[in-house]
Structures are given as C-alpha cells and as structure tokens.
Scaffold this motif. Structure first.
Motif, PDB file in Angstrom:
ATOM      1  N   GLY A  59       0.757  -1.218   0.000  1.00 55.02           N
ATOM      2  CA  GLY A  59       0.102  -0.082   0.088  1.00 55.02           C
ATOM      3  C   GLY A  59       0.777   1.155   0.168  1.00 55.02           C
ATOM      4  O   GLY A  59       0.272   2.356  -0.007  1.00 55.02           O
ATOM      5  N   ASN A  60       2.227   1.316   0.051  1.00 57.76           N
ATOM      6  CA  ASN A  60       2.907   2.496   0.031  1.00 57.76           C
ATOM      7  C   ASN A  60       2.843   3.314  -1.464  1.00 57.76           C
ATOM      8  O   ASN A  60       3.337   4.427  -1.386  1.00 57.76           O
ATOM      9  CB  ASN A  60       4.321   2.334   0.654  1.00 57.76           C
ATOM     10  CG  ASN A  60       5.196   1.479  -0.188  1.00 57.76           C
ATOM     11  OD1 ASN A  60       4.970   1.028  -1.020  1.00 57.76           O
ATOM     12  ND2 ASN A  60       6.543   1.125   0.499  1.00 57.76           N
ATOM     13  N   THR A  61       2.809   2.426  -2.306  1.00 60.83           N
ATOM     14  CA  THR A  61       2.955   3.341  -3.705  1.00 60.83           C
ATOM     15  C   THR A  61       1.881   2.681  -4.872  1.00 60.83           C
ATOM     16  O   THR A  61       1.576   1.513  -4.819  1.00 60.83           O
ATOM     17  CB  THR A  61       4.244   2.601  -4.324  1.00 60.83           C
ATOM     18  OG1 THR A  61       5.448   3.086  -3.637  1.00 60.83           O
ATOM     19  CG2 THR A  61       4.551   3.381  -5.680  1.00 60.83           C
ATOM     20  N   VAL A  62       1.142   3.793  -5.298  1.00 61.65           N
ATOM     21  CA  VAL A  62       0.164   3.516  -6.326  1.00 61.65           C
ATOM     22  C   VAL A  62       0.517   4.338  -7.421  1.00 61.65           C
ATOM     23  O   VAL A  62       0.960   5.666  -7.147  1.00 61.65           O
ATOM     24  CB  VAL A  62      -1.254   4.040  -5.928  1.00 61.65           C
ATOM     25  CG1 VAL A  62      -2.021   3.515  -6.832  1.00 61.65           C
ATOM     26  CG2 VAL A  62      -1.504   2.985  -4.743  1.00 61.65           C
ATOM     27  N   PHE A  63       0.618   4.071  -8.548  1.00 65.50           N
ATOM     28  CA  PHE A  63       0.666   4.855  -9.815  1.00 65.50           C
ATOM     29  C   PHE A  63      -0.122   4.438 -10.989  1.00 65.50           C
ATOM     30  O   PHE A  63      -0.650   3.289 -11.178  1.00 65.50           O
ATOM     31  CB  PHE A  63       2.248   5.130 -10.342  1.00 65.50           C
ATOM     32  CG  PHE A  63       2.759   3.868 -10.798  1.00 65.50           C
ATOM     33  CD1 PHE A  63       2.871   3.865 -12.152  1.00 65.50           C
ATOM     34  CD2 PHE A  63       3.412   2.851 -10.040  1.00 65.50           C
ATOM     35  CE1 PHE A  63       3.199   2.833 -12.989  1.00 65.50           C
ATOM     36  CE2 PHE A  63       3.857   1.644 -10.854  1.00 65.50           C
ATOM     37  CZ  PHE A  63       3.953   1.679 -12.164  1.00 65.50           C
ATOM     38  N   ASP A  64      -0.221   5.466 -12.037  1.00 70.04           N
ATOM     39  CA  ASP A  64      -1.035   5.174 -13.121  1.00 70.04           C
ATOM     40  C   ASP A  64      -0.053   4.969 -14.483  1.00 70.04           C
ATOM     41  O   ASP A  64       0.790   6.037 -14.489  1.00 70.04           O
ATOM     42  CB  ASP A  64      -2.102   6.069 -13.384  1.00 70.04           C
ATOM     43  CG  ASP A  64      -3.289   5.947 -12.466  1.00 70.04           C
ATOM     44  OD1 ASP A  64      -3.741   5.066 -11.956  1.00 70.04           O
ATOM     45  OD2 ASP A  64      -3.891   7.111 -12.028  1.00 70.04           O
ATOM     46  N   PHE A  65      -0.061   4.050 -15.028  1.00 71.68           N
ATOM     47  CA  PHE A  65       0.514   4.052 -16.452  1.00 71.68           C
ATOM     48  C   PHE A  65      -0.523   3.986 -17.407  1.00 71.68           C
ATOM     49  O   PHE A  65      -1.392   3.482 -17.529  1.00 71.68           O
ATOM     50  CB  PHE A  65       1.109   2.629 -16.544  1.00 71.68           C
ATOM     51  CG  PHE A  65       1.751   2.427 -17.764  1.00 71.68           C
ATOM     52  CD1 PHE A  65       2.876   3.027 -18.145  1.00 71.68           C
ATOM     53  CD2 PHE A  65       1.231   1.699 -18.995  1.00 71.68           C
ATOM     54  CE1 PHE A  65       3.671   2.650 -19.325  1.00 71.68           C
ATOM     55  CE2 PHE A  65       1.837   1.516 -20.159  1.00 71.68           C
ATOM     56  CZ  PHE A  65       3.255   2.100 -20.235  1.00 71.68           C
ATOM     57  N   GLU A  66      -0.579   5.316 -17.987  1.00 72.31           N
ATOM     58  CA  GLU A  66      -1.754   5.800 -19.093  1.00 72.31           C
ATOM     59  C   GLU A  66      -1.123   6.557 -20.144  1.00 72.31           C
ATOM     60  O   GLU A  66      -0.153   7.003 -20.162  1.00 72.31           O
ATOM     61  CB  GLU A  66      -2.751   6.661 -18.187  1.00 72.31           C
ATOM     62  CG  GLU A  66      -2.144   7.868 -17.557  1.00 72.31           C
ATOM     63  CD  GLU A  66      -3.353   8.407 -16.711  1.00 72.31           C
ATOM     64  OE1 GLU A  66      -4.462   8.350 -17.129  1.00 72.31           O
ATOM     65  OE2 GLU A  66      -2.988   9.070 -15.536  1.00 72.31           O
ATOM     66  N   GLY A  67      -1.873   6.418 -21.182  1.00 73.46           N
ATOM     67  CA  GLY A  67      -1.612   7.268 -22.422  1.00 73.46           C
ATOM     68  C   GLY A  67      -2.795   6.985 -23.513  1.00 73.46           C
ATOM     69  O   GLY A  67      -3.934   6.521 -23.016  1.00 73.46           O
ATOM     70  N   VAL A  68      -2.433   7.442 -24.594  1.00 73.01           N
ATOM     71  CA  VAL A  68      -3.414   6.965 -25.591  1.00 73.01           C
ATOM     72  C   VAL A  68      -2.559   6.384 -26.990  1.00 73.01           C
ATOM     73  O   VAL A  68      -1.542   6.328 -27.218  1.00 73.01           O
ATOM     74  CB  VAL A  68      -3.743   8.359 -26.251  1.00 73.01           C
ATOM     75  CG1 VAL A  68      -2.449   9.535 -26.987  1.00 73.01           C
ATOM     76  CG2 VAL A  68      -5.026   8.502 -27.179  1.00 73.01           C
ATOM     77  N   TYR A  69      -3.402   5.449 -27.788  1.00 74.78           N
ATOM     78  CA  TYR A  69      -3.108   4.611 -28.747  1.00 74.78           C
ATOM     79  C   TYR A  69      -2.927   5.751 -29.810  1.00 74.78           C
ATOM     80  O   TYR A  69      -3.766   6.360 -30.258  1.00 74.78           O
ATOM     81  CB  TYR A  69      -3.975   3.621 -29.064  1.00 74.78           C
ATOM     82  CG  TYR A  69      -4.041   2.437 -27.825  1.00 74.78           C
ATOM     83  CD1 TYR A  69      -2.792   1.717 -27.620  1.00 74.78           C
ATOM     84  CD2 TYR A  69      -5.135   2.418 -27.005  1.00 74.78           C
ATOM     85  CE1 TYR A  69      -2.735   0.885 -26.585  1.00 74.78           C
ATOM     86  CE2 TYR A  69      -5.002   1.485 -25.977  1.00 74.78           C
ATOM     87  CZ  TYR A  69      -4.079   0.670 -25.857  1.00 74.78           C
ATOM     88  OH  TYR A  69      -3.888  -0.254 -24.843  1.00 74.78           O
ATOM     89  N   THR A  70      -1.879   5.662 -30.768  1.00 76.29           N
ATOM     90  CA  THR A  70      -1.424   6.033 -31.986  1.00 76.29           C
ATOM     91  C   THR A  70      -1.569   5.416 -33.103  1.00 76.29           C
ATOM     92  O   THR A  70      -1.634   5.825 -34.283  1.00 76.29           O
ATOM     93  CB  THR A  70      -0.128   7.040 -31.827  1.00 76.29           C
ATOM     94  OG1 THR A  70       0.808   5.716 -31.715  1.00 76.29           O
ATOM     95  CG2 THR A  70      -0.202   7.974 -30.854  1.00 76.29           C
ATOM     96  N   ARG A  71      -1.326   4.159 -32.928  1.00 77.24           N
ATOM     97  CA  ARG A  71      -1.484   3.200 -33.888  1.00 77.24           C
ATOM     98  C   ARG A  71      -1.872   1.735 -33.337  1.00 77.24           C
ATOM     99  O   ARG A  71      -1.297   1.247 -32.443  1.00 77.24           O
ATOM    100  CB  ARG A  71      -0.228   3.005 -34.545  1.00 77.24           C
ATOM    101  CG  ARG A  71      -0.196   1.830 -35.978  1.00 77.24           C
ATOM    102  CD  ARG A  71       0.860   1.979 -36.583  1.00 77.24           C
ATOM    103  NE  ARG A  71       0.919   0.978 -37.683  1.00 77.24           N
ATOM    104  CZ  ARG A  71       2.114   0.304 -38.225  1.00 77.24           C
ATOM    105  NH1 ARG A  71       3.380   0.515 -37.655  1.00 77.24           N
ATOM    106  NH2 ARG A  71       1.712  -0.471 -39.182  1.00 77.24           N
ATOM    107  N   VAL A  72      -2.854   0.883 -33.988  1.00 78.38           N
ATOM    108  CA  VAL A  72      -3.320  -0.229 -33.608  1.00 78.38           C
ATOM    109  C   VAL A  72      -3.432  -1.032 -34.862  1.00 78.38           C
ATOM    110  O   VAL A  72      -4.414  -0.910 -35.734  1.00 78.38           O
ATOM    111  CB  VAL A  72      -4.524  -0.235 -32.721  1.00 78.38           C
ATOM    112  CG1 VAL A  72      -5.054  -1.757 -32.652  1.00 78.38           C
ATOM    113  CG2 VAL A  72      -4.563   0.529 -31.652  1.00 78.38           C
ATOM    114  N   GLU A  73      -2.813  -1.887 -35.183  1.00 79.84           N
ATOM    115  CA  GLU A  73      -2.736  -3.023 -36.230  1.00 79.84           C
ATOM    116  C   GLU A  73      -2.857  -4.514 -35.519  1.00 79.84           C
ATOM    117  O   GLU A  73      -2.157  -4.979 -34.898  1.00 79.84           O
ATOM    118  CB  GLU A  73      -1.554  -3.057 -36.907  1.00 79.84           C
ATOM    119  CG  GLU A  73      -1.265  -1.817 -37.703  1.00 79.84           C
ATOM    120  CD  GLU A  73      -2.081  -1.417 -38.723  1.00 79.84           C
ATOM    121  OE1 GLU A  73      -2.769  -2.393 -39.534  1.00 79.84           O
ATOM    122  OE2 GLU A  73      -2.385  -0.052 -38.992  1.00 79.84           O
TER     123      GLU A  73
END
Length: 134
Positions: A59-73
């Motif tokens: 419980g001492n660390t929480v983070f978000d890995f987030e972004g937007v897709y620029t290409r999806v094949e």
C-alpha cells in the motif's frame, strides 16, 4: 529506447486477447509478487485511452500507467504515447505455434534505465507464464 522481448508458445489470437483485455491484464501486469494491477481501462483504437493502475501490495505506492493509442494493427503492432509524451510500441511477430512479443519504449527520466528494463522484462515474463498456463 528500451527494448524487452519474449517468445510465447501460443496462437496469436490468444496472445493478442490476453495482452489487450482488462480481465486478463490485471492477472499478468506486475513485475514481482509484491506488486499488482488493481484497475485497467483500455479503449484499443487509434485515439483510445488506456490506464493501468498499479500498486505495491503493502500500500505504500500507487501509480497510473496511462496514455493514448497512436496506431493499432490487430495481431501485429500497437503504438502509444504516454501522458508525459514518451512513446512506445508493442510488436507481435506470429508463426504457427508461437509469438515473439517485443516492446520498445522511451525511458522516464526519474529512474535508471536498467531498472526500467528489468521491470518491463519481468512484466512480459509474467505475461508469457500467464498465457502459456491459461
């Protein structure tokens, strides 16, 4: 760029599904047993957003890995831009009985590159184990 890679002994459709669907991502997206992914949002399309909320189990660390897709094949490649403007890609190279998965990403400034590479390699190692055992 940091590059990590693994070979998954399974079909591309299963590898793709397990890599891209939230109900599977939460089961493999962690570098070690003291971490877990507690929530996943994934809109897999160009312009779609993703967000993986990761946390230390103590419980001492929480983070978000987030972004937007620029290409999806589908079954081939995913490219993305994180909200801090770093970019990355995941490439799926399929043959009849295996998939070579290669992820490349720009490192963040706050942590050593070697640590970032080890973290990401551990995550895709867990992905390989999850796919091959489910």
């Amino acid at each position: 760029m940091i590059t990590v890679q693994n070979t998954i002994k399974d079909a591309i459709d299963k590898v793709w599904e397990f890599w891209t669907t939230p109900e599977h991502i939460v089961k493999w997206n962690f570098p070690s047993e003291d971490w877990h992914t507690i929530q996943v949002e994934n809109d897999l399309r160009v312009g779609g957003k993703f967000k993986y909320t990761m946390a230390a189990k103590n419980g001492n660390t929480v983070f978000d890995f987030e972004g937007v897709y620029t290409r999806v094949e589908t079954f081939s490649e995913i490219e993305y831009q994180l909200f801090d403007n770093r970019t990355g890609s995941v490439h799926f190279e399929a043959s009849s009985d295996k998939v070579i998965l290669t992820e490349k990403f720009q490192p963040e400034a706050g942590n050593p590159e070697e640590m970032q590479q080890q973290w990401c390699q551990a995550v895709i190692d867990h992905f390989k184990d999850y796919v091959e055992n489910n």
